[in-house]
Design an enzyme around this catalytic site. Structure first.
Site, mmCIF file in Angstrom:
data_model
loop_
_atom_site.group_PDB
_atom_site.id
_atom_site.type_symbol
_atom_site.label_atom_id
_atom_site.label_comp_id
_atom_site.label_asym_id
_atom_site.label_seq_id
_atom_site.Cartn_x
_atom_site.Cartn_y
_atom_site.Cartn_z
ATOM 1 N N LYS A 13 0.837 -1.205 0.000
ATOM 2 C CA LYS A 13 0.000 0.000 0.000
ATOM 3 C C LYS A 13 0.872 1.256 0.000
ATOM 4 O O LYS A 13 0.680 2.166 -0.798
ATOM 5 C CB LYS A 13 -0.938 0.009 1.227
ATOM 6 C CG LYS A 13 -1.882 -1.185 1.294
ATOM 7 C CD LYS A 13 -2.814 -1.118 2.494
ATOM 8 C CE LYS A 13 -2.133 -1.204 3.844
ATOM 9 N NZ LYS A 13 -1.473 -2.508 4.119
ATOM 10 N N ARG A 88 -10.105 0.356 8.179
ATOM 11 C CA ARG A 88 -9.749 -1.057 8.308
ATOM 12 C C ARG A 88 -10.632 -1.797 9.281
ATOM 13 O O ARG A 88 -10.278 -2.883 9.731
ATOM 14 C CB ARG A 88 -8.258 -1.258 8.574
ATOM 15 C CG ARG A 88 -7.778 -0.803 9.872
ATOM 16 C CD ARG A 88 -6.329 -0.415 9.853
ATOM 17 N NE ARG A 88 -5.310 -1.396 9.745
ATOM 18 C CZ ARG A 88 -4.122 -1.123 9.161
ATOM 19 N NH1 ARG A 88 -3.916 0.028 8.573
ATOM 20 N NH2 ARG A 88 -3.194 -1.996 9.168
ATOM 21 N N ARG A 127 11.565 -5.305 5.578
ATOM 22 C CA ARG A 127 11.335 -3.905 5.176
ATOM 23 C C ARG A 127 12.228 -2.975 5.996
ATOM 24 O O ARG A 127 12.443 -3.184 7.191
ATOM 25 C CB ARG A 127 9.877 -3.515 5.417
ATOM 26 C CG ARG A 127 9.670 -1.996 5.286
ATOM 27 C CD ARG A 127 8.254 -1.555 5.419
ATOM 28 N NE ARG A 127 7.516 -2.315 6.394
ATOM 29 C CZ ARG A 127 6.188 -2.412 6.369
ATOM 30 N NH1 ARG A 127 5.496 -1.798 5.443
ATOM 31 N NH2 ARG A 127 5.566 -3.119 7.276
ATOM 32 N N ARG A 155 10.621 -1.110 11.536
ATOM 33 C CA ARG A 155 9.434 -0.829 12.353
ATOM 34 C C ARG A 155 9.297 -1.802 13.517
ATOM 35 O O ARG A 155 9.544 -2.986 13.373
ATOM 36 C CB ARG A 155 8.178 -0.875 11.466
ATOM 37 C CG ARG A 155 7.822 0.473 10.898
ATOM 38 C CD ARG A 155 6.793 0.403 9.810
ATOM 39 N NE ARG A 155 5.600 -0.363 10.168
ATOM 40 C CZ ARG A 155 4.549 -0.480 9.364
ATOM 41 N NH1 ARG A 155 4.548 0.121 8.177
ATOM 42 N NH2 ARG A 155 3.497 -1.179 9.730
ATOM 43 N N ARG A 166 -0.944 -9.189 12.890
ATOM 44 C CA ARG A 166 -1.521 -8.187 11.974
ATOM 45 C C ARG A 166 -2.264 -8.872 10.824
ATOM 46 O O ARG A 166 -3.309 -8.400 10.390
ATOM 47 C CB ARG A 166 -0.416 -7.264 11.443
ATOM 48 C CG ARG A 166 0.053 -6.258 12.501
ATOM 49 C CD ARG A 166 1.442 -5.715 12.226
ATOM 50 N NE ARG A 166 1.561 -5.074 10.940
ATOM 51 C CZ ARG A 166 2.725 -4.887 10.310
ATOM 52 N NH1 ARG A 166 3.857 -5.328 10.858
ATOM 53 N NH2 ARG A 166 2.750 -4.280 9.150
HETATM 54 P P1 AP5 Z 1 4.756 -1.598 1.933
HETATM 55 O O1 AP5 Z 1 4.492 -0.801 0.700
HETATM 56 O O2 AP5 Z 1 5.420 -0.931 3.065
HETATM 57 O O3 AP5 Z 1 3.411 -2.362 2.396
HETATM 58 P P2 AP5 Z 1 2.127 -1.845 3.177
HETATM 59 O O4 AP5 Z 1 0.943 -2.489 2.531
HETATM 60 O O5 AP5 Z 1 2.140 -0.364 3.275
HETATM 61 O O6 AP5 Z 1 2.383 -2.545 4.551
HETATM 62 P P3 AP5 Z 1 2.220 -1.993 6.047
HETATM 63 O O7 AP5 Z 1 2.950 -2.954 6.914
HETATM 64 O O8 AP5 Z 1 2.573 -0.552 6.124
HETATM 65 O O9 AP5 Z 1 0.692 -2.183 6.229
HETATM 66 P P4 AP5 Z 1 -0.078 -2.202 7.563
HETATM 67 O O10 AP5 Z 1 -1.473 -2.086 7.082
HETATM 68 O O11 AP5 Z 1 0.224 -3.386 8.400
HETATM 69 O O12 AP5 Z 1 0.567 -0.991 8.364
HETATM 70 P P5 AP5 Z 1 0.051 0.485 8.710
HETATM 71 O O13 AP5 Z 1 1.221 1.370 8.758
HETATM 72 O O14 AP5 Z 1 -1.104 0.851 7.877
HETATM 73 O O15 AP5 Z 1 5.600 -2.876 1.457
HETATM 74 C C1 AP5 Z 1 6.056 -3.838 2.420
HETATM 75 C C2 AP5 Z 1 7.456 -4.334 2.021
HETATM 76 O O16 AP5 Z 1 7.349 -5.076 0.800
HETATM 77 C C3 AP5 Z 1 8.473 -3.221 1.752
HETATM 78 O O17 AP5 Z 1 9.726 -3.611 2.187
HETATM 79 C C4 AP5 Z 1 8.443 -3.061 0.219
HETATM 80 O O18 AP5 Z 1 9.670 -2.602 -0.284
HETATM 81 C C5 AP5 Z 1 8.151 -4.491 -0.227
HETATM 82 N N1 AP5 Z 1 7.355 -4.550 -1.455
HETATM 83 C C6 AP5 Z 1 6.368 -3.688 -1.851
HETATM 84 N N2 AP5 Z 1 5.860 -4.087 -3.020
HETATM 85 C C7 AP5 Z 1 6.529 -5.229 -3.360
HETATM 86 C C8 AP5 Z 1 6.433 -6.121 -4.487
HETATM 87 N N3 AP5 Z 1 5.573 -5.915 -5.461
HETATM 88 N N4 AP5 Z 1 7.274 -7.195 -4.511
HETATM 89 C C9 AP5 Z 1 8.158 -7.408 -3.487
HETATM 90 N N5 AP5 Z 1 8.302 -6.596 -2.401
HETATM 91 C C10 AP5 Z 1 7.472 -5.523 -2.354
HETATM 92 O O19 AP5 Z 1 -0.500 0.263 10.196
HETATM 93 C C11 AP5 Z 1 0.368 -0.084 11.227
HETATM 94 C C12 AP5 Z 1 -0.413 -0.243 12.529
HETATM 95 O O20 AP5 Z 1 -1.020 1.011 12.875
HETATM 96 C C13 AP5 Z 1 -1.576 -1.231 12.504
HETATM 97 O O21 AP5 Z 1 -1.143 -2.545 12.735
HETATM 98 C C14 AP5 Z 1 -2.449 -0.697 13.627
HETATM 99 O O22 AP5 Z 1 -1.947 -1.005 14.886
HETATM 100 C C15 AP5 Z 1 -2.308 0.820 13.453
HETATM 101 N N6 AP5 Z 1 -3.319 1.367 12.531
HETATM 102 C C16 AP5 Z 1 -3.075 2.008 11.347
HETATM 103 N N7 AP5 Z 1 -4.215 2.368 10.765
HETATM 104 C C17 AP5 Z 1 -5.221 1.940 11.578
HETATM 105 C C18 AP5 Z 1 -6.630 2.010 11.501
HETATM 106 N N8 AP5 Z 1 -7.252 2.559 10.449
HETATM 107 N N9 AP5 Z 1 -7.346 1.474 12.512
HETATM 108 C C19 AP5 Z 1 -6.746 0.891 13.580
HETATM 109 N N10 AP5 Z 1 -5.406 0.793 13.707
HETATM 110 C C20 AP5 Z 1 -4.645 1.315 12.719
HETATM 111 MG MG MG Z 2 2.283 1.018 4.845
#
Ligand code: AP5
Ligand code: MG
Length: 209
Positions: A13, A88, A127, A155, A166
């Site tokens: 994402k 989410r 990552r 992270r 997660r």
């Molecule tokens: P990346 O692009 O970083 O993936 P991502 O989908 O953004 O993954 P996140 O871990 O950020 O998602 P998340 O939903 O768990 O975390 P968030 O920050 O939203 O890519 C991942 C890796 O893969 C990278 O190393 C990249 O280089 C690699 N990659 C990318 N594309 C690739 C490809 N095509 N092939 C190979 N490798 C690839 O949330 C974190 C925490 O915050 C949650 O767990 C929760 O506690 C809290 N939180 C956030 N939002 C909410 C909400 N709305 N409600 C409640 N809690 C929330």
């Molecule tokens: Mg992300």
């Protein structure tokens, strides 16, 4: 363009959002990035958020919803935005819906980036993020330049244990928002496996369809 990127942890994402917002010239609103900035500030709210995030749990809806809705009603979002990681849960999706109806605007699309669970753990655990530029790297799939490795951040929730939790939360809490958007006819599914450039092209294609 008012769009949402949905997908499991590590789906790409953040990687895809960075490219899309450049193209569409809209703000990238990542609830996770907003929460990590708050944790870094050391505030009381940041301490609460850290407690939920570190273990791989979700931040409660009553904390998350007002923070994100406030952000999307700020002036820079008047012509559009890209939401990454929000909504989410079903209550978050319903709250967003109410807020947008009140503002007289509608979502253009909800893009679901599909990646099998078996690939997610490695994506997250290897990552690394650059705190200076915000660039997301992967030690195997998108290796960072040698010179910046010392400053990169791993992270706190990118441990095997937290990632597994997660992924489970994604299936139990977030997957239920998918039928909500598919019933509205705005859900677009994209295969998130392959070269990131190819995935960007797939997203642009479904947005134009
Ligand atoms: P990346 O692009 O970083 O993936 P991502 O989908 O953004 O993954 P996140 O871990 O950020 O998602 P998340 O939903 O768990 O975390 P968030 O920050 O939203 O890519 C991942 C890796 O893969 C990278 O190393 C990249 O280089 C690699 N990659 C990318 N594309 C690739 C490809 N095509 N092939 C190979 N490798 C690839 O949330 C974190 C925490 O915050 C949650 O767990 C929760 O506690 C809290 N939180 C956030 N939002 C909410 C909400 N709305 N409600 C409640 N809690 C929330
Ligand atoms: Mg992300």
């Amino acid at each position: 363009m008012r769009m949402i990127l949905v997908g499991p942890p590590g789906a790409g994402k953040g990687t895809q959002a960075a490219r899309l917002v450049e193209q569409f010239r809209i703000p990238h609103i990542s609830s996770g990035d907003m929460f990590r900035a708050e944790v870094k500030s050391g505030s009381e709210l940041g301490k609460q958020l850290d407690h939920h995030m570190k273990s791989g749990g979700l931040v409660p809806d009553d904390v998350t919803i007002p923070i994100v809705l406030k952000r999307i009603t700020s002036p820079d979002c008047a012509n559009g935005f890209l939401l990454d990681g929000f909504p989410r849960t079903r209550p978050q999706a319903e709250a967003l819906d109410r807020e947008m109806t009140k503002a007289g605007v509608a979502l253009s699309a909800v893009v679901l980036i599909e990646v099998p669970d078996s690939l997610l753990e490695e994506r997250a655990v290897l990552r690394r993020s650059d705190p200076e530029t915000g660039t997301i790297y992967h030690l195997k799939y998108n290796p960072p330049p040698e010179a910046i490795i010392p400053r990169l951040v791993h992270r706190a929730d990118d441990t095997k244990e937290a990632v597994d939790k997660r992924i489970a939360k994604y299936h139990s809490e977030t997957a239920p928002i998918i039928p909500f958007y598919s019933e509205k006819g705005i859900l677009k599914k994209v295969d998130g496996v392959g070269d990131p450039n190819a995935i960007t092209e797939r997203i642009k294609a479904v947005l134009n369809s």
